[in-house]
Design a protein around this motif. Structure first.
Motif, PDB file in Angstrom:
ATOM      1  N   LEU A 137       0.802  -1.223   0.000  1.00  9.48           N
ATOM      2  CA  LEU A 137       0.000   0.000   0.000  1.00  9.48           C
ATOM      3  C   LEU A 137       0.834   1.271   0.000  1.00  9.48           C
ATOM      4  O   LEU A 137       0.309   2.352  -0.249  1.00  9.48           O
ATOM      5  CB  LEU A 137      -0.937   0.016   1.222  1.00  9.48           C
ATOM      6  N   HIS A 140       1.707   5.223   4.624  1.00  7.96           N
ATOM      7  CA  HIS A 140       0.413   5.529   5.256  1.00  7.96           C
ATOM      8  C   HIS A 140       0.624   6.652   6.252  1.00  7.96           C
ATOM      9  O   HIS A 140       1.381   6.506   7.214  1.00  7.96           O
ATOM     10  CB  HIS A 140      -0.127   4.282   5.959  1.00  7.96           C
ATOM     11  N   GLU A 144      -7.932   6.924   8.162  1.00  8.37           N
ATOM     12  CA  GLU A 144      -9.009   6.627   7.216  1.00  8.37           C
ATOM     13  C   GLU A 144     -10.287   7.351   7.630  1.00  8.37           C
ATOM     14  O   GLU A 144     -11.054   7.821   6.787  1.00  8.37           O
ATOM     15  CB  GLU A 144      -9.254   5.113   7.149  1.00  8.37           C
ATOM     16  N   LYS A 173      -6.951  -6.479   4.992  1.00 12.94           N
ATOM     17  CA  LYS A 173      -6.882  -5.421   3.986  1.00 12.94           C
ATOM     18  C   LYS A 173      -6.291  -6.018   2.707  1.00 12.94           C
ATOM     19  O   LYS A 173      -5.082  -6.011   2.475  1.00 12.94           O
ATOM     20  CB  LYS A 173      -6.013  -4.267   4.494  1.00 12.94           C
ATOM     21  N   LEU A 175      -5.576  -6.216  -1.354  1.00 12.95           N
ATOM     22  CA  LEU A 175      -5.317  -5.233  -2.401  1.00 12.95           C
ATOM     23  C   LEU A 175      -6.404  -5.322  -3.467  1.00 12.95           C
ATOM     24  O   LEU A 175      -6.949  -6.392  -3.743  1.00 12.95           O
ATOM     25  CB  LEU A 175      -3.944  -5.485  -3.030  1.00 12.95           C
ATOM     26  N   ARG A 198      -1.515  -6.061   7.217  1.00  8.34           N
ATOM     27  CA  ARG A 198      -1.740  -4.682   6.747  1.00  8.34           C
ATOM     28  C   ARG A 198      -2.722  -3.964   7.675  1.00  8.34           C
ATOM     29  O   ARG A 198      -2.494  -2.811   8.070  1.00  8.34           O
ATOM     30  CB  ARG A 198      -2.288  -4.688   5.318  1.00  8.34           C
ATOM     31  N   SER A 199      -3.819  -4.633   8.018  1.00 13.56           N
ATOM     32  CA  SER A 199      -4.811  -4.015   8.899  1.00 13.56           C
ATOM     33  C   SER A 199      -4.218  -3.694  10.259  1.00 13.56           C
ATOM     34  O   SER A 199      -4.496  -2.635  10.835  1.00 13.56           O
ATOM     35  CB  SER A 199      -6.021  -4.937   9.061  1.00 13.56           C
ATOM     36  N   LEU A 202      -2.015  -0.660   9.933  1.00 10.32           N
ATOM     37  CA  LEU A 202      -2.834   0.537   9.770  1.00 10.32           C
ATOM     38  C   LEU A 202      -3.431   0.975  11.107  1.00 10.32           C
ATOM     39  O   LEU A 202      -3.389   2.154  11.468  1.00 10.32           O
ATOM     40  CB  LEU A 202      -3.945   0.285   8.754  1.00 10.32           C
TER      41      LEU A 202
END
Length: 346
Positions: A137, A140, A144, A173, A175, A198-199, A202
């Motif tokens: 990703l 970041h 969000e 999460k 892609l 990924r989550s 984040l």
């Protein structure tokens, strides 16, 4: 002559947090894979929310998953209660005055309050130096769903800082392309593990950024702070503790001035602590994702105490009524705070 001292005057402040599960106007597309609400569904949803708000009867209510401020106003009006301030702010209108247009991409955080509103803002950008690299990703560096930060004042003149939050969920999460089509094999367990990572990254980054804001507010304002909302993790998880830092107090009492305390855990001894303290059910397992955290001004052992937490209640009976998108899939949490007629000195 009566020698008994007169106790200081007290008042109560009731707060609640409510994840509304995609509150949107009829006909508005909020997610590409979900049908918009019909007029009948919208009416059922806003009436249902109104009934729950009437039961909560809170002075300050924080909302998650608000797509349209107009829909929030309709739902609050359905409660029959009077809230002079109802607003919803997101990344596209990060600052007052609140707009009437709908959110784009992700839902907003909202607020209804009887208290006087001093200021309101929703800033998406992370503090400098907190950007993180997320596999697949890139960099970041924004929330969000930007936290909603408001300053309120009670009738007695006490200023209270309130943050309403909705942090990244545990949902993997994966892609996808610009049209929302998956670009990964979601049935591959190795891909699913990376998507879950990924989550976690984040959510962890958002929690670290929120922690920076918490510390800045507590140091700058020297005023009580309440952070409430959907943390998408348990009270003692690493991510929640990134925000609260309650565990640090056990080793350093001086850390209390920048810590946050779970209102449920410090509520008064006379409170009825039920064994139904959960706000979400995931695959049959109850979880506490929705929380109300308070600064040391409401801790019973703080020398800077302005009051305490009288009780915390979980309104979650509807979670056993079956899945229905016109209801919420989260329980609502309410905390009753007692405030003495004192103000903290810096």
């Amino acid at each position: 002559m009566n020698s008994n001292p007169v106790p200081p005057p007290t008042s109560t402040l009731t707060l609640a947090t409510c994840n509304l599960l995609n509150l949107a106007l009829p006909g508005r597309v909020f997610y590409a894979n979900q049908d918009p609400f019909s007029a009948a569904e919208y009416q059922r949803k806003t009436q249902w929310i109104g009934e729950r708000l009437r039961a909560l009867n809170a002075d300050v209510i924080g909302f998650q998953e608000v797509w349209d401020e107009a829909a929030l106003r309709t739902a609050v009006a359905a409660s029959g209660l009077r809230y002079p301030t109802v607003l919803a702010l997101g990344a596209e209108n990060a600052g007052p005055p609140p707009g009437q247009g709908g959110a784009q991409g992700t839902p907003r955080l909202g607020l209804a309050t009887r208290l006087k509103l001093e200021s309101a803002q929703a800033e998406a950008a992370f503090p400098e130096g907190l950007a993180v690299e997320v596999p697949g990703l890139g960099l970041h560096q924004r929330f969000e769903r930007p936290p909603l930060h408001v300053v309120l004042s009670t009738k007695a003149g006490l200023r209270v800082q309130v943050m309403v939050v909705h942090l990244k969920s545990k949902r993997p999460k994966f892609l996808q392309d610009e049209q929302g089509r998956p670009t990964e094999d979601r049935d591959d367990p190795k891909v699913a593990a990376l998507a879950t990572l990924r989550s976690l990254i984040l959510r962890g980054a958002e929690c670290a950024a929120l922690r920076h804001r918490v510390v800045d507010v507590l140091h700058r304002s020297r005023e009580p702070l309440i952070v409430m909302g959907d943390f998408n993790d348990a009270p003692h998880s690493v991510t929640t503790q990134l925000v609260a830092a309650t565990s640090e107090v056990a080793y350093d009492r001086q850390a209390r001035d920048v810590a946050l305390f779970n209102a449920y855990e410090i509520q008064g001894e006379a409170a009825l602590k039920k064994d139904v303290a959960f706000s979400h059910i995931h695959q049959g397992s109850p979880e506490v994702l929705d929380q109300i955290l308070v600064s040391e001004e409401f801790h019973p052992e703080s020398r800077f105490g302005l009051g305490d937490v009288r009780r915390v209640d979980y309104f979650n009976d509807h979670l056993f009524e079956g899945r229905d998108r016109t209801r919420s899939d989260h329980g609502f949490v309410r905390a009753v705070l007692r405030i003495r007629g004192e103000r903290r000195e810096g």
